[in-house]
Design a protein around this motif. Structure first.
Motif, PDB file in Angstrom:
ATOM      1  N   ASP A  28       3.353  74.899  99.790  1.00  8.80           N
ATOM      2  CA  ASP A  28       2.070  74.248 100.079  1.00  8.80           C
ATOM      3  C   ASP A  28       2.292  72.781 100.434  1.00  8.80           C
ATOM      4  O   ASP A  28       3.066  72.093  99.775  1.00  8.80           O
ATOM      5  N   VAL A  29       1.546  72.321 101.448  1.00  2.28           N
ATOM      6  CA  VAL A  29       1.621  70.901 101.801  1.00  2.28           C
ATOM      7  C   VAL A  29       0.796  70.137 100.762  1.00  2.28           C
ATOM      8  O   VAL A  29      -0.377  70.450 100.555  1.00  2.28           O
ATOM      9  N   PRO A  30       1.403  69.168 100.047  1.00  7.81           N
ATOM     10  CA  PRO A  30       0.643  68.492  98.989  1.00  7.81           C
ATOM     11  C   PRO A  30      -0.518  67.670  99.543  1.00  7.81           C
ATOM     12  O   PRO A  30      -0.420  67.107 100.628  1.00  7.81           O
ATOM     13  N   ASN A  31      -1.591  67.643  98.770  1.00  4.77           N
ATOM     14  CA  ASN A  31      -2.775  66.877  99.162  1.00  4.77           C
ATOM     15  C   ASN A  31      -2.826  65.651  98.249  1.00  4.77           C
ATOM     16  O   ASN A  31      -3.289  65.725  97.120  1.00  4.77           O
ATOM     17  N   ILE A  32      -2.316  64.542  98.765  1.00  4.32           N
ATOM     18  CA  ILE A  32      -2.178  63.333  97.936  1.00  4.32           C
ATOM     19  C   ILE A  32      -2.922  62.190  98.602  1.00  4.32           C
ATOM     20  O   ILE A  32      -2.645  61.867  99.765  1.00  4.32           O
ATOM     21  N   LYS A  33      -3.865  61.587  97.892  1.00  4.55           N
ATOM     22  CA  LYS A  33      -4.622  60.469  98.449  1.00  4.55           C
ATOM     23  C   LYS A  33      -3.656  59.312  98.728  1.00  4.55           C
ATOM     24  O   LYS A  33      -2.892  58.913  97.856  1.00  4.55           O
ATOM     25  N   GLY A  34      -3.671  58.822  99.960  1.00  2.00           N
ATOM     26  CA  GLY A  34      -2.750  57.734 100.306  1.00  2.00           C
ATOM     27  C   GLY A  34      -1.536  58.225 101.064  1.00  2.00           C
ATOM     28  O   GLY A  34      -0.731  57.425 101.544  1.00  2.00           O
ATOM     29  N   MET A  35      -1.383  59.564 101.160  1.00  2.66           N
ATOM     30  CA  MET A  35      -0.304  60.126 101.977  1.00  2.66           C
ATOM     31  C   MET A  35      -0.965  60.890 103.123  1.00  2.66           C
ATOM     32  O   MET A  35      -1.558  61.941 102.916  1.00  2.66           O
ATOM     33  N   GLU A  36      -0.881  60.315 104.332  1.00  3.00           N
ATOM     34  CA  GLU A  36      -1.506  60.972 105.488  1.00  3.00           C
ATOM     35  C   GLU A  36      -0.521  61.955 106.098  1.00  3.00           C
ATOM     36  O   GLU A  36       0.692  61.731 106.071  1.00  3.00           O
ATOM     37  N   LEU A  37      -1.075  63.008 106.698  1.00  3.01           N
ATOM     38  CA  LEU A  37      -0.225  64.040 107.298  1.00  3.01           C
ATOM     39  C   LEU A  37      -0.410  64.026 108.808  1.00  3.01           C
ATOM     40  O   LEU A  37      -1.500  63.746 109.303  1.00  3.01           O
TER      41      LEU A  37
END
Ligand SMILES: NC(=O)C1=CN([C@@H]2O[C@H](COP(=O)(O)OP(=O)(O)OC[C@H]3O[C@@H](n4cnc5c(N)ncnc54)[C@H](O)[C@@H]3O)[C@@H](O)[C@H]2O)C=CC1
Ligand SMILES: O=P(O)(O)OC[C@H]1O[C@](O)(CO)[C@@H](O)[C@@H]1O
Length: 383
Positions: free
Chosen positions: A191-200
């Motif tokens: 899974d691609v992590p969903n982290i605030k502050g890390m844009e994909l």
């Protein structure tokens, strides 16, 4: 989620570690700096001062630390975490690659079938891919297929100006408000992590080059022309109108390459340049010229912030006088505490500018660009 972060320095504590800890990821810092690691281990928290039009202090909590010199402890972490991040500097990536390889071997031998993603957060084009190649060199081939199946190596672009803090608290870091961390979403495993502050993004090269060949190109030329004009900090240098005009023009030359190569919109790119000039002038950050100018040999390299944009202007047949001037200014950069500055000056003294520049930039020694850098050097010398 558990992260092992190599490099508890400015970007490690001031940006990547903070983004991850704020998002609820448990971060363990690995570093060779004994005092830093001991304090992080003991306190498990540190402060980040965010400075700009408004200033505030934010606590980063629930972190841990491990000494990178304790290979077994780091290997044990690599074998169990879900994420590895780095902010150690490009030259140290090759050193930590061996420990990561040993950790991956242990992970596989232990039967850990969980996904692991690795993100290098360095000023490098595709730094994680470089790290992957180094890791694979140290890893027995019998483990390669499992690594391909379970371990993602995701490249990233990192943008936040974090000079060394001038604080009584050795764990405190001072950072600017602006931050941008963009990661290649196509390279994750699981899974691609969903982290605030890390844009994909699925178009990372555009963002890596936009950052490296705008902010870092402009910053470096500010440092070298600023040093030549007798300034000590980036802010002093960029407030010198003559330096600022050259820096802006160099960023515009590099920007024209980015616009043509990646289709950035011209007005938006001009605004991006203005924003960066404002960030250089941040009155709350004391950013020494030597931090930004460090390791000039690396920065004259063919894929780095001076030569690569110049090559782009040659490809498109467009103006590059200010990039040429920035390169010439690198030859005035003297810093006895920086082995690369010493080496550059030694070769320059022995072989002259053309041969030295051609050697490190890989530009042809008889090219008109190398001749123009030499002419620009002479012009700066007699100015
Ligand atoms: N400071 C900034 O404004 C920005 C820096 N970067 C990039 O981030 C990276 C780190 O830069 P900074 O944080 O400024 O440098 P730094 O020097 O503050 O931090 C690097 C840390 O790595 C540690 N280290 C050295 N060898 C190690 C090893 N073998 N294992 C673990 N840790 C080790 C050092 O002790 C130090 O604490 C560089 O690639 C830089 O280009 C990117 C964007 C902004
Ligand atoms: O970390 P390097 O590659 O030596 O270069 C320093 C540059 O990197 C930054 O620290 C982050 O991009 C800039 O502030 C500065 O221009």
């Amino acid at each position: 989620m558990k992260d092992l972060h190599f490099g508890a320095g400015n970007i490690g504590r001031g940006f990547i570690g903070k983004v991850l800890a704020d998002a609820g990821v448990h971060v363990t810092f690995a570093d060779v700096a004994d005092d830093l690691i001991n304090q992080l281990k003991e306190k498990k928290t540190y402060n980040v001062k965010v400075v700009g039009s408004e200033c505030r202090t934010e606590a980063v909590s629930n972190v841990d630390a491990v000494n990178s010199k304790d290979a077994d402890a780091v290997i044990a972490q690599v074998a169990t975490v879900d994420l590895i991040t780095t902010a150690v500097g490009p030259t140290v990536l090759n050193i930590i690659a061996k420990t990561i390889a040993d950790g991956l071997a242990k992970r596989i031998e232990d039967g850990n079938e969980g996904f692991l993603n690795i993100i290098a957060c360095e000023n490098m084009v595709r730094g994680t891919t470089h790290l992957k190649n180094e890791v694979l060199k140290h890893l027995d081939e019998k483990y390669h297929a499992k690594v391909e199946e379970l371990v993602g190596f995701a490249d990233s672009a990192v943008d936040r100006i974090v000079p060394p803090a001038d604080s009584e608290d050795p764990l405190e870091v001072t950072v600017e408000e602006f931050s941008e961390w963009i990661v290649d979403q196509t390279q994750f495993k699981g899974d691609v992590p969903n982290i605030k502050g890390m844009e994909l993004t699925d178009n990372l090269m555009a963002f890596v080059e936009r950052k490296l060949f705008t902010l870092n190109t402009g910053h470096l030329i500010t440092a070298y022309l600023g040093a030549l004009a007798g300034h000590n900090t980036i802010r002093e240098a960029i407030e010198d109108e003559a330096v600022k005009a050259d820096v802006q023009a160099a960023m515009e030359e590099s920007g024209e390459v980015l616009i043509r190569r990646y289709g950035f919109e011209a007005d938006a790119h001009a605004a991006y340049i203005q924003k960066i000039l404002g960030r250089f002038a941040n009155p709350y950050l004391v950013d020494e010229i030597d931090r930004v100018g460090r390791q000039p040999i690396r920065k004259l390299g063919p894929a780095d912030r001076l030569t690569k944009p110049l090559l782009g202007t040659m490809e498109y047949g467009i103006a590059n006088d200010h990039l040429i001037k920035g390169m010439a200014a690198a030859f005035f950069y003297v810093n006895e505490d920086d082995p690369q500055a010493v080496e550059l000056q030694a070769m320059f003294a022995e072989k002259g500018l053309k041969e030295t520049l051609a050697h490190y930039s890989e530009l042809p020694v008889d090219s008109s660009e190398v001749a123009r850098v030499e002419a620009a050097y002479q012009a700066l010398k007699s100015a």
